[in-house]
Design an enzyme around this catalytic site. Structure first.
Site, mmCIF file in Angstrom:
data_model
loop_
_atom_site.group_PDB
_atom_site.id
_atom_site.type_symbol
_atom_site.label_atom_id
_atom_site.label_comp_id
_atom_site.label_asym_id
_atom_site.label_seq_id
_atom_site.Cartn_x
_atom_site.Cartn_y
_atom_site.Cartn_z
ATOM 1 N N TRP A 220 0.854 -1.195 0.000
ATOM 2 C CA TRP A 220 0.000 0.000 0.000
ATOM 3 C C TRP A 220 0.892 1.248 0.000
ATOM 4 C CZ3 TRP A 220 -0.290 4.081 3.404
ATOM 5 C CH2 TRP A 220 -1.342 4.982 3.171
ATOM 6 N N ASP B 230 -16.618 10.737 -2.105
ATOM 7 C CA ASP B 230 -15.971 9.465 -1.755
ATOM 8 C C ASP B 230 -16.743 8.785 -0.625
ATOM 9 O OD1 ASP B 230 -13.558 7.646 -0.878
ATOM 10 O OD2 ASP B 230 -12.885 8.572 -2.734
ATOM 11 N N ASP B 231 -16.062 8.033 0.169
ATOM 12 C CA ASP B 231 -16.646 7.179 1.207
ATOM 13 C C ASP B 231 -17.495 7.983 2.202
ATOM 14 O OD1 ASP B 231 -17.064 5.066 2.870
ATOM 15 O OD2 ASP B 231 -14.960 4.682 3.303
ATOM 16 N N ARG C 83 -10.034 -3.671 8.134
ATOM 17 C CA ARG C 83 -10.840 -2.445 8.065
ATOM 18 C C ARG C 83 -12.277 -2.748 8.498
ATOM 19 N NH1 ARG C 83 -11.751 2.010 3.457
ATOM 20 N NH2 ARG C 83 -10.699 3.710 4.491
ATOM 21 N N LYS D 283 -16.410 5.401 -8.480
ATOM 22 C CA LYS D 283 -15.102 4.909 -8.017
ATOM 23 C C LYS D 283 -15.357 3.577 -7.331
ATOM 24 C CE LYS D 283 -11.318 6.166 -4.863
ATOM 25 N NZ LYS D 283 -10.808 7.248 -3.993
ATOM 26 N N TRP D 284 -14.786 2.502 -7.860
ATOM 27 C CA TRP D 284 -15.068 1.138 -7.406
ATOM 28 C C TRP D 284 -13.867 0.664 -6.596
ATOM 29 C CZ3 TRP D 284 -18.238 -2.702 -10.639
ATOM 30 C CH2 TRP D 284 -18.212 -3.990 -10.061
ATOM 31 N N ASP D 285 -14.031 0.676 -5.297
ATOM 32 C CA ASP D 285 -12.921 0.377 -4.395
ATOM 33 C C ASP D 285 -13.004 -1.073 -3.906
ATOM 34 O OD1 ASP D 285 -10.713 0.858 -2.824
ATOM 35 O OD2 ASP D 285 -11.557 2.596 -1.795
ATOM 36 N N ASN E 219 -11.033 -2.851 -0.513
ATOM 37 C CA ASN E 219 -10.008 -2.533 0.483
ATOM 38 C C ASN E 219 -9.497 -3.696 1.324
ATOM 39 O OD1 ASN E 219 -9.268 0.323 0.457
ATOM 40 N ND2 ASN E 219 -11.454 0.667 0.675
ATOM 41 N N CYS F 155 -10.165 1.013 -8.096
ATOM 42 C CA CYS F 155 -9.366 1.412 -6.942
ATOM 43 C C CYS F 155 -9.297 0.184 -6.043
ATOM 44 C CB CYS F 155 -10.060 2.577 -6.228
ATOM 45 S SG CYS F 155 -9.250 3.098 -4.707
ATOM 46 N N ASP G 253 -2.879 5.407 -3.226
ATOM 47 C CA ASP G 253 -3.332 6.415 -2.266
ATOM 48 C C ASP G 253 -2.223 7.416 -1.974
ATOM 49 O OD1 ASP G 253 -5.929 5.612 -1.897
ATOM 50 O OD2 ASP G 253 -5.510 4.372 -0.143
HETATM 51 C C1 GLA Z 1 -9.415 3.566 0.016
HETATM 52 C C2 GLA Z 1 -9.141 4.348 -1.252
HETATM 53 C C3 GLA Z 1 -9.152 5.829 -0.953
HETATM 54 C C4 GLA Z 1 -10.486 6.220 -0.343
HETATM 55 C C5 GLA Z 1 -10.754 5.377 0.887
HETATM 56 C C6 GLA Z 1 -12.156 5.620 1.425
HETATM 57 O O1 GLA Z 1 -8.359 3.653 0.901
HETATM 58 O O2 GLA Z 1 -7.930 3.948 -1.819
HETATM 59 O O3 GLA Z 1 -8.929 6.567 -2.134
HETATM 60 O O4 GLA Z 1 -11.504 6.040 -1.297
HETATM 61 O O5 GLA Z 1 -10.626 3.991 0.620
HETATM 62 O O6 GLA Z 1 -12.422 4.857 2.511
#
Ligand code: GLA
Length: 727
Positions: free
Chosen positions: A201, A368-369, A445, A478-480, A482, A528, A550
């Site tokens: 990361w 975003d989130d 997370r 934005k399709w994340d 994590n 993402c 990030d």
């Molecule tokens: C990940 C993404 C970030 C952001 C956060 C939101 O870490 O890489 O760009 O969108 O999640 O929780």
């Protein structure tokens, strides 16, 4: 001009010509597939069969099919059999109903046809009938009657082949696939380097180049995602190869899950390259009549160094892989609120940001989130894709309208594959998480992964997400993703199919991508994965751009974008101007913008809190981006120096017609002794004259002697951007 694959019928020799490269293999008298050649284009066909070198073993095996000596290591293989004396990793391993694993299929037939078929359920490259030709070769294992269909598509204008393997059980008993590589090819060079890209990361795709030593090297992910730790790509090159000279062989997997790239060099200087699903994370039950399709692998060749190889892959991915509608469409300059606000946003703050953004030339605002469920931190609500009207001060549709009223497009963040421990969805469907009964679920997370091997889970996510997209008429998503997979198992599959979960998950992921892109073709999806953790060709087939990392620190980005550029085009790299990420390291905003220009440009900060002298530059940055983004999106990219070796880090974007060139230079550390240097600019038109606005320069001089650069003033992380216009 016909480009049918060439076939010599008598000896069953096959040659595929792609761009300026040729690739050849042959059926041996005993019906196996032997590799012959991969390199610059050649005219020979039958003569290629004499290339295989000699057997150093005292007793030469004859080519008599009845002669079954097991000395087979010196041969080059195109389909590497299992357990018949080849030893380097096999192409495929089938466990028969008797529990044995010999896999030794023999030639049945071949066919050729123009164009390229789609792969069922999997992303793949595409081409028109006049752009490419396909060769299929069918093999069958005599004992299990499992058939292997090797498919090769050669592209006319690029030195790239697309390959895959389809496996069908024609026997009467079920078998189990234990290994199924998409690509096998063998080399007989003595000295090759291997280039690969590992990471973490915030430190994605670190460039490594090292001499191949004897033994097996495995570049891999066992994480369920292609992941940060290793990219599914590899280059083998001559030890003397540079950016501009020498032979380089690249291979890239079009896949987003666990993978293995096996590079195995034997003392006989035979090097096996296998690319495909990770055998450790994959088993597949094939009942009689069933078929299994491997992901696609792409292989590219350059006789003129690593730079040419990269440009071939860039052209290929832009023209034959990313969704067609985004090939030439300019990508909007976006502002993402994450780093500016994290979870602490309101409608008022967002509208204010949109207003300032619009006034300065930004085109799209991404929320975003934190807009759904009760999500005010990262501990809950993934899976509850219901807009939080209290936080948004109204519906999502109203917020979208308010942003559009300011003149901006609107986008939202999702993490579709995940489920929070603390979510209504998990309370209702605890069985929907990937899990293994008897073992506790590990979280990251505060979340688990949804079991996308279950169609009803994918259906649910598709329906709930679609409602939000529709309500907000999203221009962008934005399709994340994590976290990575642990305790891999599905409550919906029987014991004998648990080995299929990781791959079935990826098939479910692609199914969701496909359904969303079909239903909302106008919506731009940016991939993402905790930054750039799943930056691979499988995702790019749906999302033409991916958040590269990030880590938006300009110095770190020099390395991350450098490593990413070996296979992936700049138009795929999300790159934004952010505040200085590390308090210890300052980069002027000009340099942060110059680095972000080498990707899909945007901002990831609070414009309203930007120092006024920095904000004053945003408008000019956006204008400059519009002036030359076509170079970045569609032009040729040249790495001029490496951040790993140079204090002056430089690259250039050159229009395909060579009429315009954008040279970017970053002077990393202040050096009192630095007296400037001439940067050679390969690729320009040697006959033309170029103007930098002050002087004119013969193209040939810029190519051979270079363009003189020096630091604009004293300091670290300073930069220059020069536009060279053909006169
Ligand atoms: C990940 C993404 C970030 C952001 C956060 C939101 O870490 O890489 O760009 O969108 O999640 O929780």
């Amino acid at each position: 001009m016909a480009m049918t694959p060439l076939v010599q019928e008598k000896n069953l020799v096959f040659r595929l010509d792609a761009g300026n490269a040729s690739y050849a293999f042959q059926v041996t008298p005993d019906g196996r597939l032997q590799h012959l050649y991969w390199g610059p284009k050649v005219e020979a066909l039958e003569e290629l069969t004499r290339l295989n070198g000699k057997n150093p073993y005292p007793t030469e095996p004859s080519l008599d099919p009845q002669d079954n000596q097991c000395w087979r290591e010196h041969q080059l293989w195109e389909f590497a059999p299992e357990d018949i004396g080849v030893y380097a990793p096999a192409t495929a391993t089938v466990r028969s109903a008797q529990g044995t694993q010999v896999t030794d299929p023999r030639y049945v037939s071949y066919r050729t046809f123009p164009g390229k078929p789609a792969l069922p359920g999997l992303p793949a490259s595409y081409g028109q009938e006049e752009e490419c030709q396909t060769l299929e070769v069918l093999l069958e294992d005599p004992a299990t009657r499992v058939q292997f269909l090797l498919r090769y598509t050669a592209f006319r204008n690029l030195p790239v082949l697309a390959r895959s393997l389809a496996i069908t059980n024609r026997g009467d008993a079920p078998v189990e696939l234990r290994r199924a590589a998409s690509l096998t090819t063998d080399f007989c060079h003595e000295s090759l380097d291997v280039v690969y890209f590992d990471g973490f990361w915030g430190k994605e795709r670190c460039f490594h180049r090292e001499p191949l030593q004897g033994g097996l090297k495995v570049l891999e992910s066992t994480r369920g995602l292609s992941g940060h730790a290793m990219n599914p790509s590899v280059i083998l090159c001559e030890r003397t190869a540079t950016e501009e000279a020498g032979r380089a062989y690249g291979a890239l997997l079009v896949y987003s899950g666990s993978f293995a790239i096996e590079v195995d060099q034997s003392p006989l200087y035979r090097t096996r390259l296998n690319l495909g699903l990770h055998p450790q994370c994959f088993q597949w039950l094939l009942n009689p009549g069933d078929s299994f399709q491997t992901p696609e692998a792409l292989q590219g060749f350059s006789a003129a160094g690593l730079g040419t190889l990269s440009r071939a892959f860039h052209d290929f991915l832009r023209n034959h892989l990313i969704p067609r509608q985004w090939r030439d469409a300019p990508r909007p300059i976006l502002i993402n609120n994450w780093e500016a606000m994290h979870f602490d946003f309101s409608k008022e703050k967002l509208v204010k940001l949109a207003r300032t953004a619009k006034a300065n030339g930004v085109e799209l605002l991404v929320l975003d989130d934190g807009w759904f469920g009760k999500r005010n931190n990262d501990r809950n609500a993934l899976g509850d894709w219901i807009p939080n009207q209290e936080k948004l001060d109204g519906t999502m549709g109203e917020l979208a309208d308010a942003i559009r009223a300011e003149g901006l497009k609107f986008g939202l963040w999702f993490e579709p594959e995940m489920i929070s421990r603390d979510s209504d969805l998990f309370r209702k469907h605890p069985d929907w998480a990937i899990q293994t009964p008897g073992h506790s679920l590990s979280y990251h997370r505060f979340q688990y992964m949804l079991d996308f091997s279950r169609p009803e889970v994918v259906d649910y996510v598709f329906d709930t997400i679609s409602q939000v997209i529709q309500e907000a008429k999203l221009d962008y998503m934005k399709w994340d993703a994590n976290r990575e997979m642990t305790e891999v198992g599905s409550l919906a599959l029987p014991p004998e199919q648990q080995g299929e979960v990781a791959h079935r998950y990826v098939l479910g992921l692609y199914d969701l991508y496909q359904r969303l892109t079909r239903r909302f073709p106008q919506m731009l999806i940016e991939g993402c994965s905790a930054g750039g953790g799943r930056f691979d060709a499988g995702i790019l087939a749906f999302s033409p751009q991916f958040w590269t990392s990030d880590n938006s620190d300009a110095f770190s980005r020099l390395f991350i974008q450098y490593g990413t550029s070996f296979f992936y085009p700049c138009s795929a790299m999300g790159a934004h101007v952010a505040v200085n990420w590390f308090p210890q390291r300052y980069s002027p905003v000009e340099t942060r913008a110059a680095v972000a220009f080498a990707g899909t440009f945007g901002y990831e900060l609070d414009l309203d809190r930007m120092p006024p002298e920095e904000l004053a530059q945003v408008k000019a940055q956006c204008q400059f981006y519009h002036q030359c983004h076509h170079l970045v999106q569609n032009g040729d990219y040249y790495r001029l120096t490496s951040p790993y070796e140079n204090n002056t880090v430089a690259w250039m974007h050159l229009a395909k017609d060579k009429s315009l060139c954008l040279l970017t230079v970053v002077f990393v550390r202040y050096d009192a002794a630095y007296a400037g240097e001439n940067l050679r600019l390969p690729g320009l038109d040697p006959q033309a004259t170029y103007s930098d606005g002050t002087h004119t320069w013969p193209g040939n001089l810029l190519i051979q002697a270079g363009y003189p650069v020096t630091t604009p003033k004293n300091g670290d992380m300073l930069s220059l951007q020069i536009l060279l216009q053909k006169e």
